[in-house]
Design an enzyme around this catalytic site. Structure first.
Site, PDB file in Angstrom:
ATOM      1  N   ASP A   8       0.883  -1.171   0.000  1.00 42.52           N
ATOM      2  CA  ASP A   8       0.000   0.000   0.000  1.00 42.52           C
ATOM      3  C   ASP A   8       0.925   1.226   0.000  1.00 42.52           C
ATOM      4  O   ASP A   8       2.124   1.112   0.289  1.00 42.52           O
ATOM      5  CB  ASP A   8      -0.849  -0.049   1.280  1.00 42.52           C
ATOM      6  CG  ASP A   8      -1.505   1.269   1.608  1.00 42.52           C
ATOM      7  OD1 ASP A   8      -2.241   1.780   0.740  1.00 42.52           O
ATOM      8  OD2 ASP A   8      -1.263   1.811   2.709  1.00 42.52           O
ATOM      9  N   ASP A  10      -0.179   5.180   0.908  1.00 46.10           N
ATOM     10  CA  ASP A  10      -0.415   6.195   1.953  1.00 46.10           C
ATOM     11  C   ASP A  10      -0.568   5.557   3.327  1.00 46.10           C
ATOM     12  O   ASP A  10      -1.446   4.720   3.521  1.00 46.10           O
ATOM     13  CB  ASP A  10      -1.655   7.010   1.592  1.00 46.10           C
ATOM     14  CG  ASP A  10      -1.421   7.815   0.320  1.00 46.10           C
ATOM     15  OD1 ASP A  10      -2.155   7.590  -0.659  1.00 46.10           O
ATOM     16  OD2 ASP A  10      -0.465   8.611   0.278  1.00 46.10           O
TER      17      ASP A  10
HETATM   18  C1  XBP Z   1      -5.067   6.431   0.648  1.00 50.18           C
HETATM   19  C2  XBP Z   1      -6.247   7.093   0.069  1.00 50.18           C
HETATM   20  C3  XBP Z   1      -6.065   8.155  -0.969  1.00 50.18           C
HETATM   21  C4  XBP Z   1      -5.351   9.341  -0.352  1.00 50.18           C
HETATM   22  C5  XBP Z   1      -5.587  10.598  -1.172  1.00 50.18           C
HETATM   23  O1  XBP Z   1      -4.666   5.486  -0.298  1.00 50.18           O
HETATM   24  O2  XBP Z   1      -7.360   6.713   0.401  1.00 50.18           O
HETATM   25  O3  XBP Z   1      -7.354   8.539  -1.408  1.00 50.18           O
HETATM   26  O4  XBP Z   1      -5.916   9.597   0.939  1.00 50.18           O
HETATM   27  O5  XBP Z   1      -5.116  10.394  -2.489  1.00 50.18           O
HETATM   28  P1  XBP Z   1      -3.848   4.128   0.108  1.00 50.18           P
HETATM   29  P2  XBP Z   1      -6.068  10.805  -3.724  1.00 50.18           P
HETATM   30  O6  XBP Z   1      -3.796   4.023   1.639  1.00 50.18           O
HETATM   31  O7  XBP Z   1      -4.661   3.019  -0.528  1.00 50.18           O
HETATM   32  O8  XBP Z   1      -2.489   4.307  -0.489  1.00 50.18           O
HETATM   33  O9  XBP Z   1      -6.610  12.190  -3.412  1.00 50.18           O
HETATM   34  O10 XBP Z   1      -5.173  10.776  -4.931  1.00 50.18           O
HETATM   35  O11 XBP Z   1      -7.138   9.746  -3.746  1.00 50.18           O
HETATM   36 MG    MG Z   2      -2.937   3.227   3.321  1.00 55.17          MG
END
Ligand code: XBP
Ligand code: MG
Length: 252
Positions: A8, A10
């Protein structure tokens, strides 16, 4: 046999939400003349919804329903998201967000040992290449991101898509996630998963994870174990991953 690691982004590769995505959203709202301001607490609530466009819609449903009654609401949300991504990329370019402990070390070790590497994230694809140094980005064979799939996490779709691109069974892989939504998605695709907590996810329910850690650890800076066992090790290395993977196979 463990053949691939799926990460993953973020909260897992880097803690990007509070000081990265959140100020980027606020900069886009200010630029558009909207009075919306997502403080740390409100953003924590809004993180229940993955995907920036989906998160803005979720916010409007609860805090500005009139916005959604406009005929061009979808177009405005799309434009706001493009502006937010521009601000986020600028923030990353300014060297805003460091990688979590152990991420670069484990990526290099795994790639060096011949394991295949992939990304499965909800975030926008360009946010991934902007977050990682080029040397690390080059180690990833497959990047599943953003609108690649219609249904974002906690739906398993992005993980199923990555498995299909890899041409591997879930049992040959191990996933790294940071949130309950992410864990639901990876487990939904049958993938054994290790969780490293992030700023917003320390109180999440991580039932079903192989282990829950503070981070992957660095020499001289051991991981803290929240649940599961590191079998006497102080950091996550390939040997430990192979033990966890074998435990997952034995359990399945
Ligand atoms: C985390 C998310 C993303 C980010 C914002 O993604 O839910 O939506 O918060 O990025 P993950 P965007 O944990 O799956 O990596 O505004 O580009 O969606
Ligand atoms: Mg995440």
């Amino acid at each position: 046999m463990l053949e691939a690691l799926i990460f993953d982004v973020d909260g897992t590769l880097a803690d990007t939400e509070r000081d990265g995505h959140r100020p980027a959203f606020n900069a886009a709202f200010a630029e558009a003349g909207l009075a919306w301001r997502w403080d740390e607490a409100l953003y924590g609530e809004l993180l229940a919804v993955t995907g920036g466009k989906e998160r803005m819609r979720f916010f409007c449903e609860r805090h500005d329903p009139a916005f959604l009654r406009q005929a061009d609401a979808d177009l405005r949300i799309k434009a706001l998201h493009e502006a937010k991504t521009r601000h986020y990329l600028k923030l990353l370019a300014a060297g805003g967000i460091p990688l979590q402990p152990g991420v670069a070390r484990l990526l290099r070790e795994a790639h060096g040992a011949g394991l295949r590497l992939a990304i499965a994230t909800t975030t926008t694809p360009e946010n991934v290449t902007a977050l990682l140094p080029a040397e690390l980005m080059a180690l990833f064979e497959i990047v599943g991101a953003g609108d690649t799939v219609a249904r974002k996490k906690p739906a398993p779709d992005i993980y199923s898509w990555v498995l299909q691109q890899l041409g591997l069974q879930a049992s040959a892989c191990l996933v790294f996630e940071d949130s309950a939504n992410g864990l639901k998605a990876s487990l939904g695709a049958g993938l054994p998963t290790v969780v490293t907590e992030s700023e917003y996810t320390q109180d999440h329910d991580f039932s079903g994870a192989l282990a829950v850690l503070s981070d992957l650890g660095e020499p001289g800076r051991p991981s803290a174990v929240r649940s599961g066992t590191m079998h006497g090790r102080a950091l996550v290395d390939l040997d430990l991953l192979r033990i966890w993977h074998q435990e997952a196979i034995n359990k399945s």
